[in-house]
Design an enzyme around this catalytic site. Structure first.
Site, PDB file in Angstrom:
ATOM      1  N   SER A 170       1.186   3.513  -3.320  1.00  0.00           N
ATOM      2  CA  SER A 170       0.650   4.533  -4.230  1.00  0.00           C
ATOM      3  C   SER A 170      -0.746   4.997  -3.830  1.00  0.00           C
ATOM      4  CB  SER A 170       0.570   3.984  -5.656  1.00  0.00           C
ATOM      5  OG  SER A 170       1.823   3.496  -6.050  1.00  0.00           O
ATOM      6  N   GLU A 204      12.891  -3.922  -4.579  1.00  0.00           N
ATOM      7  CA  GLU A 204      11.868  -4.145  -5.604  1.00  0.00           C
ATOM      8  C   GLU A 204      12.510  -4.147  -6.986  1.00  0.00           C
ATOM      9  OE1 GLU A 204       8.619  -1.361  -5.333  1.00  0.00           O
ATOM     10  OE2 GLU A 204       7.618  -2.156  -7.105  1.00  0.00           O
ATOM     11  N   GLY A 223       0.831  -1.213   0.000  1.00  0.00           N
ATOM     12  CA  GLY A 223       0.000   0.000   0.000  1.00  0.00           C
ATOM     13  C   GLY A 223       0.857   1.250   0.000  1.00  0.00           C
TER      14      GLY A 223
END
Ligand SMILES: Cc1cc2nc3c(=O)[nH]c(=O)nc-3n(C[C@H](O)[C@H](O)[C@H](O)COP(=O)(O)OP(=O)(O)OC[C@H]3O[C@@H](n4cnc5c(N)ncnc54)[C@H](O)[C@@H]3O)c2cc1C
Length: 397
Positions: A129, A244, A127
């Protein structure tokens, strides 16, 4: 940089190959290659097998459940799993929040969450963006106000991948609205079953339900679920984004993608010859393959740097840009190869028909994959933002 695998590495490669051949679930074979939509159980089936073997989190430190493999062995692992078309494991627990928890979490958080990430018991979502806060993430407005031993969270997140399956989510929230943007953010672990959370689907261009909106209305989150210090969540957020981007080049998967195009182009006819014999088409395949080889060497250079103790630097932006562009070009060329057989699978076309559309089976996911892969230049930090990073950090502009 030594490009030769050692005898030890080659033995490891054989061990990995044999393990995949014996253990990868029969019912999943070919599913990803064909671009079939994959369900939660598909992802978890392979996850559980790897967990049992102790291979589910190769990048984690051994003390938390990692394998202790060298960067080269991890590279071999990703090559071999892509070569065998194994399902890619969901990254949100294993590659994102897991490393944040073992790096910044309390002993209690580590004990509670890490084993369940490894076993696959908890499915996580990200969570970060919000509408208006994507590239400019630090402008996020979802607010958390402390009330006793809880935070009360209100706001909206968007593009939350696979939140429809999530047991837990890691959320960036604003805990100080007066501080400078980056200094008023905290990192919370939120049980997705908490009252006040609503997950609404966003159906994408390819027709998939992959992303969601997540609404938070007076959601009570125990303070003990905050990772690291209050208002210091940006430190965790940046650390996570670096993780990421690791592996985002997707070289091994793109190699399979090119092989798939060649297979299609051997079957498709161009007049009285296979499409692959058409010099214009062949040239496009060759260009893709050349660019992918160049990317692979860049990735190997980056791995060699990692093996020598240098962490992933701004070159990860280059890997992201080139890797995502190649992934998109592969789906474009596949669509070109199937030609009009791709048309029945454009979203909305023929919906409700109960007849099998004409054309070969390999055509059926080509158009949805083409649309789906538009995402690669947006997520994980858009390619324009990666260009900015290269301009600043590499070129010094
Ligand atoms: C399929 C998919 C899955 C996603 N999954 C998740 C998820 O699970 N969790 C999550 O938190 N987020 C997720 N995201 C969100 C993703 O991180 C954002 O979409 C991304 O950061 C871009 O933000 P934005 O959509 O708000 O676009 P914007 O930031 O509004 O950008 C719009 C355009 O402007 C360009 N732009 C913006 N700023 C600049 C600049 N300074 N210089 C040059 N160009 C600029 C961008 O490159 C882009 O082309 C996902 C996105 C997609 C598409």
């Amino acid at each position: 940089m030594d490009m030769e695998f050692t005898a030890e590495d080659l033995a490891f490669r054989d061990e990995v190959r044999a393990f995949i051949a014996e253990n990868y679930p029969q019912e999943l074979r070919g599913k990803q290659d064909e671009g079939d939509e994959l369900g939660k159980e598909d992802f978890l089936a392979w996850h559980r097998i790897l967990h049992k073997k102790g291979w589910v989190a190769p990048a984690w430190p051994v003390e938390y459940g990692g394998t202790g493999w060298s960067p080269t062995q991890r590279y071999i692992w990703s090559e071999e799993t892509a070569r065998a078309d194994c399902i890619r494991l969901m990254p949100f627990g294993l590659s994102m929040v897991g490393p944040v928890i073992y790096t910044f979490g309390t002993p209690e958080q580590k004990a509670k969450f890490l084993p369940r990430i490894l076993s696959g018991e908890d499915w996580w979502c990200q969570g970060y963006s919000e509408p208006g806060s994507g590239s400019d993430l630090a402008s996020l407005r979802t607010k958390a106000v402390q009330d006793g031993d809880h935070y009360v969270v209100n706001g909206q997140k968007t593009w939350t991948t696979m939140a429809q399956h999530a047991d837990w989510g890691f959320f960036l929230v604003r805990t100080d609205s007066d501080a400078k943007q980056q200094e008023g953010i905290s990192f919370l672990l939120v049980d997705m079953k908490t009252p006040g959370i609503t997950v609404r689907p966003i159906i994408t261009l390819g027709g998939e339900h992959e992303v969601n909106e997540v609404w938070l209305e007076d959601v009570r989150v125990p303070v003990e679920n905050r990772v690291y210090e209050e208002n210091k969540g940006w430190t965790c957020a940046k650390f996570l984004l670096a993780h990421e981007r690791t592996g985002i080049a997707g070289v091994a998967a793109s190699k399979r993608g090119i092989e798939r195009i060649k297979d299609i182009a051997r079957s498709e006819q161009d007049g009285d010859r296979p499409l692959l014999a058409n010099p214009f088409f062949k040239r496009k395949v060759a260009e893709l393959q050349t660019d992918l080889t160049a990317l692979e060497f860049t990735e190997l250079r980056s791995l060699a740097g990692e093996a020598a103790g240098r962490g992933p630097g701004p070159e990860s932006s280059l890997l992201k840009i080139k890797g995502s562009e190649i992934q998109q070009r592969i789906t474009e060329l596949a669509l070109e190869a199937v030609g009009h057989y791709g048309a029945p699978y454009f979203r909305g076309f023929g919906e409700g028909d109960n007849e099998h559309p004409i054309g070969p089976d390999y055509a059926h996911r080509t158009a949805p994959s083409y649309f789906n892969m538009r995402k690669t230049t947006i997520y994980g930090g858009s390619n324009e933002i990666q260009h900015n990073i290269i301009a600043k950090m590499v070129l010094g502009l």
